[in-house]
Design a protein around this motif. Structure first.
Motif, PDB file in Angstrom:
ATOM      1  N   UNK A  80       0.806  -0.883  -0.340  1.00 42.71           N
ATOM      2  CA  UNK A  80       0.028   0.312  -0.404  1.00 42.71           C
ATOM      3  C   UNK A  80       0.726   1.230  -0.001  1.00 42.71           C
ATOM      4  N   UNK A  81       0.728   2.104  -0.720  1.00 40.34           N
ATOM      5  CA  UNK A  81       1.045   3.542  -1.321  1.00 40.34           C
ATOM      6  C   UNK A  81       0.724   4.861  -1.841  1.00 40.34           C
ATOM      7  N   UNK A  82       0.985   6.051  -1.158  1.00 43.72           N
ATOM      8  CA  UNK A  82       0.921   7.011  -1.835  1.00 43.72           C
ATOM      9  C   UNK A  82       1.697   8.091  -2.413  1.00 43.72           C
ATOM     10  N   UNK A 105       3.804   5.368   3.504  1.00 39.20           N
ATOM     11  CA  UNK A 105       4.393   4.669   2.658  1.00 39.20           C
ATOM     12  C   UNK A 105       5.904   4.170   3.212  1.00 39.20           C
ATOM     13  N   UNK A 106       5.606   4.229   4.686  1.00 40.66           N
ATOM     14  CA  UNK A 106       7.295   4.497   5.247  1.00 40.66           C
ATOM     15  C   UNK A 106       6.907   3.765   6.652  1.00 40.66           C
ATOM     16  N   UNK A 146       8.244  15.322  -6.687  1.00 41.09           N
ATOM     17  CA  UNK A 146       8.143  14.526  -6.027  1.00 41.09           C
ATOM     18  C   UNK A 146       8.638  13.810  -5.180  1.00 41.09           C
ATOM     19  N   UNK A 147       8.855  15.830  -3.725  1.00 40.55           N
ATOM     20  CA  UNK A 147      10.186  15.093  -2.875  1.00 40.55           C
ATOM     21  C   UNK A 147       9.782  13.666  -2.044  1.00 40.55           C
ATOM     22  N   UNK A 148       8.610  14.475  -1.680  1.00 37.29           N
ATOM     23  CA  UNK A 148       7.873  13.487  -0.200  1.00 37.29           C
ATOM     24  C   UNK A 148       7.836  11.976  -1.078  1.00 37.29           C
ATOM     25  N   UNK A 149       6.695  11.774  -1.899  1.00 39.06           N
ATOM     26  CA  UNK A 149       8.104   9.869  -2.292  1.00 39.06           C
ATOM     27  C   UNK A 149       9.195   9.816  -2.108  1.00 39.06           C
TER      28      UNK A 149
END
Ligand SMILES: NC(=O)c1ccc[n+]([C@@H]2O[C@H](COP(=O)([O-])OP(=O)(O)OC[C@H]3O[C@@H](n4cnc5c(N)ncnc54)[C@H](OP(=O)(O)O)[C@@H]3O)[C@@H](O)[C@H]2O)c1
Length: 225
Positions: A80-82, A105-106, A146-149
């Protein structure tokens, strides 16, 4: 038959993991926030258990672990991820979105992995998979934004390396995998790979995995990640 647990199994890569393991006759535990579409559920194998899991609600992870107490799990795929604010300039990255991305995500995969430790110990394969991304790599992916990803997936790789050390004594294999750029909802159905091809490649890596590889970040397209 062996058992696989997949988070986010209602969509995209997670759904395809559920399909392919189900087709092999494995028992599939789907940990979903949004329930399966009835058509997708019907097309899965004969032994599918769907349980509620929302990465942003700790209670659902605790409930899930409670429901699974005593049940061996061979392979857990924390998928699962965003991906939010992917086009935001640095000054536009919000704390809210950054925090949510890091949580889903983490932190959530680490938290769920810890809750499933006894299940994995009791399984034969003892394999824990995090679905990472090329975006996690420093120096190998020169795209803007895409900094946070990117931060979340780089941190996921690091957490899995930590877990590999932590769980070495009981023979765990902790892998992060790069799926490739896959046509799913997350990529607006753009990409180089169809989801069945990407998942077949990743299952090949999981099948071949050994404890000596624990902590590695792997890519299935026959070249180094
Ligand atoms: N597609 C690619 O090219 C690509 C490349 C590299 C890595 N990945 C990674 O692959 C994984 C799967 O992505 P996908 O491409 O298959 O996209 P997707 O179709 O959008 O699937 C994302 C899955 O994550 C679930 N999810 C999101 N937030 C959640 C939450 N708070 N709690 C529980 N589940 C949640 C979604 O459930 P809902 O339906 O409830 O939202 C959905 O099942 C992600 O970790 C992604 O970062 C994808």
């Amino acid at each position: 038959m062996p058992t696989v647990l997949v988070t986010g199994a209602n969509s995209g890569i997670g759904l395809e993991f559920a399909r392919q393991y189900g087709a092999r006759g494995w028992a599939v535990i789907a940990a979903n926030r949004t329930p399966f579409n009835p058509g997708d559920f019907a097309a899965l194998g004969p032994d599918v258990t769907e349980l509620r899991y929302d990465a942003l609600q700790d209670r659902t992870a605790a409930d899930l672990a409670q429901r699974l107490r005593g049940r061996p799990i061979d392979v857990a795929i924390l998928n699962a991820g965003i991906s939010e604010e992917t086009t935001s300039a640095p000054e536009k990255v919000t704390a809210d979105s950054f925090e949510r991305t890091m949580l889903v995500n983490t932190w959530a995969p680490l938290h769920l992995a810890a809750l499933l430790e006894e299940n994995l110990k009791a399984g034969r394969a003892k394999t824990l998979v995090g679905i990472s991304s090329l975006a996690s790599q420093t120096g190998r992916y020169d795209v803007p934004r895409q900094f946070a990803y990117r931060a979340s997936k780089a941190a996921l790789n690091q957490m899995w390396r930590n877990l590999a050390v932590e769980w070495k004594d009981w023979g765990a294999t902790c892998l992060t995998l790069r799926p490739g750029r896959v046509k799913t909802r997350m990529t607006d159905w753009q990409g180089d790979l169809d989801v069945d091809q990407a998942v077949r490649g990743m299952i090949g890596l999981i099948d071949a995995a050994e404890p000596a590889q624990s902590g590695q970040f792997l890519w299935h397209m026959d070249q180094p990640a």
